[in-house]
Design an enzyme around this catalytic site. Sequence first.
Site, short mmCIF file in Angstrom:
data_model
loop_
_atom_site.label_atom_id
_atom_site.label_comp_id
_atom_site.label_asym_id
_atom_site.label_seq_id
_atom_site.Cartn_x
_atom_site.Cartn_y
_atom_site.Cartn_z
CB CYS A 1 -14.00 -8.82 0.44
SG CYS A 1 -13.07 -8.23 -0.96
CB CYS B 1 -8.05 -12.25 3.37
SG CYS B 1 -7.91 -12.23 1.56
CB SER C 1 -0.62 -8.09 1.21
OG SER C 1 -1.62 -8.78 1.88
CG ASP D 1 -5.17 -4.71 -2.37
OD1 ASP D 1 -5.57 -3.78 -3.11
OD2 ASP D 1 -4.64 -4.53 -1.27
CB CYS E 1 -11.75 -5.75 -0.10
SG CYS E 1 -12.31 -4.65 -1.41
CG ASP E 2 -6.88 -5.23 1.58
OD1 ASP E 2 -7.68 -5.95 2.19
OD2 ASP E 2 -5.78 -5.62 1.20
CE LYS E 3 -4.96 -0.76 -0.40
NZ LYS E 3 -5.21 -2.18 -0.27
CD GLU F 1 -1.60 -5.34 -0.70
OE1 GLU F 1 -2.04 -4.40 0.00
OE2 GLU F 1 -2.23 -6.38 -0.91
#
Length: 577
Positions: free
Chosen positions: A69, A214, A488, A101, A142-144, A462
């Site tokens: 990512c 993702c 997640s 993650d 990505c996530d954070k 997570e």
Amino acid sequence: MGGSGEGLRRQARLSVARRRIPILPSRVTVEGLDRAPHRAFLRALGVRGADLAKPFVGVASTDGRVTPCNALLGEFAREACAGVRDAGGVPFDFAAASVADSMSMNHAGMRYSLVSRELIADSVEAVARGHAYDALITFAGCDKTLPGMMMAMVRLNLPAVFVYGGAALPGRWHGRDVTVLDTYEAVGAVLAGDMPQSELEELEQVCLPTLGSCPGQFTANTMAMVSETLGLALPGTATLPAVADGRHAAAREAGAAVMRLLRDGGPLPRELVTRKSIENASAAVAATGGSTNAALHLPAIAHEAGIRFDLDDFARVAKRTPLVADMKPGGRFLAKDLHAAGGVYAVLKELLRHGVLHGGCLTLSGKTLEQALAVHAGADGAVVRRAPISPSGGLVVLKGNLCPDGGLIKVAGLKTLSFAGRARVFDSEEACAAVVRARKVRPGDVLVIRFEGPRGGPGMREMLGVTALIYGQGLGEKVALLTDGRFSGATRGMMIGYVSPEAAAGGTIALVRNGDRITIDARKALATLHVPQAELAARRRAWRMPRRARLSGVLEKYARLVGPANRGAVTHSGGGK
């Protein structure tokens, strides 16, 4: 809630009229006799002559070959730099740390993932203020990293544009689209004896064929949708795949856009991030069955603007918002499908039609959201439905004696909205994962994982690894999992996270014992521990915080500073002007 016509146009004109062309902060580094050394350093970077008089633009990313990512972000940042130069500015690109993650899942490294959100926001602030940049472009994948960059933008309140790196394309396996979530869940299927290991090995090799995040409506794509809804990102950029032809052009356009913002004096991030726009973003999350992590990140972004927005506020918006997008993991479609169906604006236009969107909020262009949506085709009828899938959003905030300050469950795709069972208590993710891996979980169990909250973990791990194993073993709605940790965006099943107060703060979850009866009722938004009040009071008097292992530097600081999950797990006292 829409508001329309001349009133909205007048509001937009007044907002533009109120802006002033800012004094460029960068002048403190280049003007005057005693800035000769500063100019020398800049000349060494290739800044010459007339460029010293131009605006300086920081271009921040989480570029790095550490996860798919992030791997394209440097390339995109360089395109943005070119856009800044073409529009008359001088770009300075830099990178912030990123803990994904994907690589920290299922081991102690996950404690650093949420911490990295604060590291990103703090480091971008430090560079932008320390070097006195005039404007900012941020890239995240990505996530954070997405909320971290948006938090920095709002905190700094410079002319700024956010750019998402884009989602990966799905793989193909046995004639269907697959993602890394299929691989997580396939591990559970192999352990349950429902899939041969050879098929898991096949799936592992094909589920992630390109770079990018993702591709389901997991945390990265959920927060990308938030960025467009808040007006911090250019329309159409949230759902454009990472490897799409238009990605480089979108990055270059961000450079031109930030220079327009500088020239026009805004709109600035705190003009875009208001209570109403945060409510819009919450509605977009609920309408798509998005990641539960958004209920952690939206209060944190609001906090940077000095806005108090917590889990209760999120719950109120989610309850009134219909589920209109059929997105994975609870539904059928991926980010690429939403892009083909009109992207984020297709969802927002449908929400505006249902009367649950504040149309008067500003966008980067200076137009109101309703004006921007007026030319959009709207729902396609398949990915984004005209008739709601359900009357309220895909996320429910639970209350009750188990989580008086809130706990969060994703109900999109659930076949049942209630559960009753007996507690099996674990004081760490590893302890629970070992039992799940050994297939010693029984239908009717309520797995309680505690001391994994923001302070207790520390870091609020997570737990996709555990939840995917449960689901892969065919137990997704036959057992429940309740934790003060988090999930997640890919998690599905009877999973309740973000329980507040957390165990380390003496929350009720710390008092649960093996065999206690627990009920979950998502319709009534309740999570109840069926233990007499007198017994709970006796347990509370006897309770002591368990001894924990000594913490490393960053985790020690984080545990001392971090606030509760229901208010965003932030680490400083407040934003605002």
